[in-house]
Scaffold this active site. Structure first.
Site, PDB file in Angstrom:
ATOM      1  N   ARG A 187      34.267  30.872  15.595  1.00 27.82           N
ATOM      2  CA  ARG A 187      34.216  32.310  15.296  1.00 27.82           C
ATOM      3  C   ARG A 187      35.565  33.006  15.449  1.00 27.82           C
ATOM      4  O   ARG A 187      35.753  34.121  14.991  1.00 27.82           O
ATOM      5  CB  ARG A 187      33.182  32.982  16.198  1.00 27.82           C
ATOM      6  CG  ARG A 187      31.774  32.759  15.660  1.00 27.82           C
ATOM      7  CD  ARG A 187      30.781  33.614  16.361  1.00 27.82           C
ATOM      8  NE  ARG A 187      30.902  33.445  17.805  1.00 27.82           N
ATOM      9  CZ  ARG A 187      30.132  34.046  18.695  1.00 27.82           C
ATOM     10  NH1 ARG A 187      29.197  34.858  18.300  1.00 27.82           N
ATOM     11  NH2 ARG A 187      30.296  33.837  19.977  1.00 27.82           N
TER      12      ARG A 187
ATOM     13  N   HIS B 160      22.368   9.927  30.416  1.00 29.00           N
ATOM     14  CA  HIS B 160      23.244   8.751  30.527  1.00 29.00           C
ATOM     15  C   HIS B 160      22.601   7.626  31.360  1.00 29.00           C
ATOM     16  O   HIS B 160      22.573   6.470  30.947  1.00 29.00           O
ATOM     17  CB  HIS B 160      24.571   9.131  31.179  1.00 29.00           C
ATOM     18  CG  HIS B 160      25.322  10.212  30.452  1.00 29.00           C
ATOM     19  ND1 HIS B 160      25.307  10.340  29.085  1.00 29.00           N
ATOM     20  CD2 HIS B 160      26.112  11.217  30.902  1.00 29.00           C
ATOM     21  CE1 HIS B 160      26.068  11.378  28.729  1.00 29.00           C
ATOM     22  NE2 HIS B 160      26.553  11.925  29.815  1.00 29.00           N
TER      23      HIS B 160
ATOM     24  N   ASP C 236      22.234  16.896  33.679  1.00 29.49           N
ATOM     25  CA  ASP C 236      23.547  16.619  33.091  1.00 29.49           C
ATOM     26  C   ASP C 236      23.800  15.114  32.953  1.00 29.49           C
ATOM     27  O   ASP C 236      24.466  14.687  32.016  1.00 29.49           O
ATOM     28  CB  ASP C 236      24.624  17.257  33.984  1.00 29.49           C
ATOM     29  CG  ASP C 236      26.013  17.154  33.392  1.00 29.49           C
ATOM     30  OD1 ASP C 236      26.167  17.538  32.213  1.00 29.49           O
ATOM     31  OD2 ASP C 236      26.952  16.691  34.088  1.00 29.49           O
TER      32      ASP C 236
ATOM     33  N   LYS D 219      35.914   7.580  41.034  1.00 31.24           N
ATOM     34  CA  LYS D 219      35.263   7.632  39.725  1.00 31.24           C
ATOM     35  C   LYS D 219      34.873   6.206  39.393  1.00 31.24           C
ATOM     36  O   LYS D 219      35.728   5.343  39.162  1.00 31.24           O
ATOM     37  CB  LYS D 219      36.209   8.180  38.654  1.00 31.24           C
ATOM     38  CG  LYS D 219      35.567   8.145  37.270  1.00 31.24           C
ATOM     39  CD  LYS D 219      36.211   9.108  36.314  1.00 31.24           C
ATOM     40  CE  LYS D 219      35.624   9.014  34.909  1.00 31.24           C
ATOM     41  NZ  LYS D 219      34.365   9.697  34.712  1.00 31.24           N
TER      42      LYS D 219
ATOM     43  N   LYS E  45      30.303   3.588  25.047  1.00 35.51           N
ATOM     44  CA  LYS E  45      31.248   2.905  25.934  1.00 35.51           C
ATOM     45  C   LYS E  45      31.184   1.409  25.664  1.00 35.51           C
ATOM     46  O   LYS E  45      30.105   0.845  25.520  1.00 35.51           O
ATOM     47  CB  LYS E  45      30.910   3.201  27.403  1.00 35.51           C
ATOM     48  CG  LYS E  45      31.251   4.641  27.819  1.00 35.51           C
ATOM     49  CD  LYS E  45      31.013   4.847  29.300  1.00 35.51           C
ATOM     50  CE  LYS E  45      31.125   6.301  29.686  1.00 35.51           C
ATOM     51  NZ  LYS E  45      32.480   6.782  29.867  1.00 35.51           N
TER      52      LYS E  45
ATOM     53  N   GLU F  63      31.553  10.458  40.204  1.00 32.20           N
ATOM     54  CA  GLU F  63      32.725  11.164  39.678  1.00 32.20           C
ATOM     55  C   GLU F  63      33.478  11.831  40.826  1.00 32.20           C
ATOM     56  O   GLU F  63      32.858  12.266  41.799  1.00 32.20           O
ATOM     57  CB  GLU F  63      32.283  12.258  38.713  1.00 32.20           C
ATOM     58  CG  GLU F  63      31.572  11.733  37.493  1.00 32.20           C
ATOM     59  CD  GLU F  63      31.330  12.859  36.500  1.00 32.20           C
ATOM     60  OE1 GLU F  63      32.159  13.053  35.623  1.00 32.20           O
ATOM     61  OE2 GLU F  63      30.312  13.549  36.653  1.00 32.20           O
TER      62      GLU F  63
HETATM   63  C1  BG6 Z   1      29.129  14.457  30.481  1.00 31.71           C
HETATM   64  C2  BG6 Z   1      28.745  15.418  31.553  1.00 31.71           C
HETATM   65  O1  BG6 Z   1      28.043  14.187  29.647  1.00 31.71           O
HETATM   66  O2  BG6 Z   1      29.577  13.248  31.071  1.00 31.71           O
HETATM   67  C3  BG6 Z   1      29.899  15.683  32.511  1.00 31.71           C
HETATM   68  O3  BG6 Z   1      28.320  16.648  30.977  1.00 31.71           O
HETATM   69  C4  BG6 Z   1      30.430  14.368  33.037  1.00 31.71           C
HETATM   70  O4  BG6 Z   1      29.500  16.523  33.588  1.00 31.71           O
HETATM   71  C5  BG6 Z   1      30.715  13.407  31.908  1.00 31.71           C
HETATM   72  O5  BG6 Z   1      31.620  14.642  33.762  1.00 31.71           O
HETATM   73  C6  BG6 Z   1      31.080  12.022  32.451  1.00 31.71           C
HETATM   74  O6  BG6 Z   1      31.491  11.209  31.397  1.00 31.71           O
HETATM   75  P1  BG6 Z   1      32.466   9.976  31.642  1.00 31.71           P
HETATM   76  O7  BG6 Z   1      32.585   9.327  30.313  1.00 31.71           O
HETATM   77  O8  BG6 Z   1      33.744  10.537  32.163  1.00 31.71           O
HETATM   78  O9  BG6 Z   1      31.787   9.115  32.682  1.00 31.71           O
END
Ligand code: BG6
Length: 487
Positions: free
Chosen positions: A50, A240, A235, A344, A182, A216
């Site tokens: 926008r 995932h 989330d 991570k 991945k 994370e």
């Molecule tokens: C996203 C989430 O789908 O995946 C985020 O909304 C998260 O909160 C991210 O940080 C993690 O993805 P990756 O690939 O870094 O493990």
């Protein structure tokens, strides 16, 4: 590196083109695919948002984004070539403005593949799709890509799917869960269905339990508005982690066709043992980070990150799940994910059963069960832990040793971002790594009792210091069963 097969010509329309996802993931991924010559200058990237901005103004922003996010792979000349493919259209996705101009541009090339990537808030998915259709933008070679989250519970997911499905046929819809793109996640299918040695062991007779950890170090990173309405369950876990669980637990699909794979994943989601409120206390732990330190750096707590005094949103969740099939009867799947954890790391641990008894004397040491570790990130690879004798003449001492495969070393190549693969799969029209409507809804359906109970009785999640592995109750959750989280 596998041979790169060029994709057909396309006009990639990206809604939400000034947003974080486009800058951080979509443009860098398209740049990498262009640099590797998977497509050439007969393709266009049509950025739409926008904001009032010229083509050149948008290209300057995109260049900045690329500089920041492709880092070492930023090659000035290639970036300029890439940016020549990028054009910008000011469009109000849900309104009227800008649609005729966008369509005029797209209609210059009615026969090329035309993905519409909706990197916007999910409440715009329905209105944007209606606009695409109403302005004659849905060609046979169009595809619509939807980012997660598709809704925040079963009812809202259904409403979005209904709104989108009313104008776009399911075969043209691509629901992204980037974990499926991945490399190591795709390797799960190779591990299970391109090798024979594990299949006979892949069941309740041999497997004691499974752990899936997605940890994370980051906090909410300026996404507090979105995150506080979601939390770790919506989330990460509902999408995932459940997708990873499906790939681990599913039966062999009859082929790699999108529907064949998705049918098998759906069966797993439908076989998840229903969540019963009377069992929540012993099987589910929610946490929220407080101030602490991650990698030696002091960091604020969640509430301070939000800039707001109160929230009952969880930034950590650990839970125990079961898949009610003969293959997996009574095998616990321990799932956990959280923000502001010490590392991570995304990892799957398949722990096999312990030997039934030992012939070795006590001084030989404890017999550890065999474990198969599948590391999704960082240092993608697999490790099979086996008991071995320590070398040397000092008596018989046993210890676990790993058979290691490091994918990066084995293939000696850069690991592409998950989005690179998925964006090109959209152009190819290959939906195998995308979620079908019924999968998304089955996953929501499973977590629904939990979401409802949190809604009815909002409880403050257990605090954990940033930089720790979550609340101590998450450790107790698995230790009560005589097991421990693998670290
Ligand atoms: C996203 C989430 O789908 O995946 C985020 O909304 C998260 O909160 C991210 O940080 C993690 O993805 P990756 O690939 O870094 O493990």
């Amino acid at each position: 590196m596998a041979k790169i097969v060029p994709v057909p010509q396309f006009d990639y329309v990206v809604f939400g083109a000034t947003g974080d996802l486009t800058m951080r993931k979509l443009l860098p991924s398209l740049y990498h695919r262009f640099r590797d010559r998977q497509f050439d200058d007969r393709c266009r990237i049509v950025a739409a948002a926008r904001t009032e901005i010229s083509d050149d103004g948008y290209r300057a922003r995109a260049e900045e984004g690329l500089r920041q996010f492709v880092k070492a792979d930023f090659d000035a000349a290639t970036v300029q070539d890439f940016l020549r493919l990028v054009v910008y259209n000011r469009v109000d996705g849900a309104g009227e403005e800008g649609w005729p101009e966008l369509m005029e541009r797209l209609n210059e090339r009615p026969d090329v593949v035309r993905p519409y990537y909706l990197a916007t808030s999910p409440d715009l998915y329905g209105p944007i799709c209606r606009n695409i259709e109403a302005h004659g933008g849905l060609t046979p070679k169009s595809r619509v890509v939807l980012e997660k989250p598709i809704g925040r519970d079963l009812a809202s997911a259904r409403a979005i799917n209904d709104a989108v499905g009313a104008v776009v046929p399911e075969a043209q819809l691509f629901r992204i869960d980037h974990y499926l793109g991945k490399e190591t996640v795709q390797n799960l299918m190779a591990l299970r269905f391109a090798n024979t040695i594990f299949e006979r062991l892949w069941n309740a007779d041999m497997i004691d339990h499974v752990q899936i950890t997605v940890a994370e170090t980051v906090g909410v990173e300026g996404r507090g508005g979105y995150y506080d309405r979601s939390g770790a369950m919506r989330d990460m876990l509902q999408n995932h982690i459940l997708q990873l669980l499906c790939l681990l637990a599913m039966e062999s699909p009859v082929s790699l066709d999108a529907d064949a794979v998705r049918d098998e994943k759906l069966k797993v989601l439908r076989a998840l043992r229903p969540l019963v409120p009377s069992e929540f206390a012993g099987t589910i732990v929610r946490g929220q980070y407080t101030a602490g330190a991650v990698n030696g750096q002091p960091v604020a707590g969640y509430l301070a990150d939000l800039g707001d005094g109160a929230s009952t949103t969880e930034t950590f969740i650990a839970m125990k799940a079961y898949v009610n099939t003969w293959r997996w009867a009574n095998v616990p799947f321990y799932l956990r994910t959280g923000k502001r954890l010490p590392q991570k790391v995304s990892e799957i641990v398949i722990q096999f059963r312990s030997p039934p008894f030992t012939i070795f004397p006590g001084e030989a040491g404890n017999l550890e069960p065999n474990r198969l570790l599948i590391r999704l990130q960082p240092e993608e690879g697999m490790r099979l832990e086996m008991m071995t004798k320590e070398p040397g003449p000092g008596g018989l001492h046993l210890r676990p040793t790993g058979l290691d495969i490091s994918f990066e070393k084995a293939f000696n190549s850069r690991y592409p971002d998950a989005y690179e693969r998925l964006l090109m799969d959209v152009v190819r029209g290959n939906a195998t790594l995308f979620m079908r409507r019924d999968e998304v809804e089955a996953a929501w359906n499973w977590v629904e009792p939990l979401l409802e109970s949190w809604e009815d009785k909002p409880e403050t999640p257990r605090p954990y210091a940033a930089g720790s592995w979550g609340p101590t109750a998450a450790i107790a959750l698995i230790e009560r069963d005589g097991r421990t989280w693998y670290e």
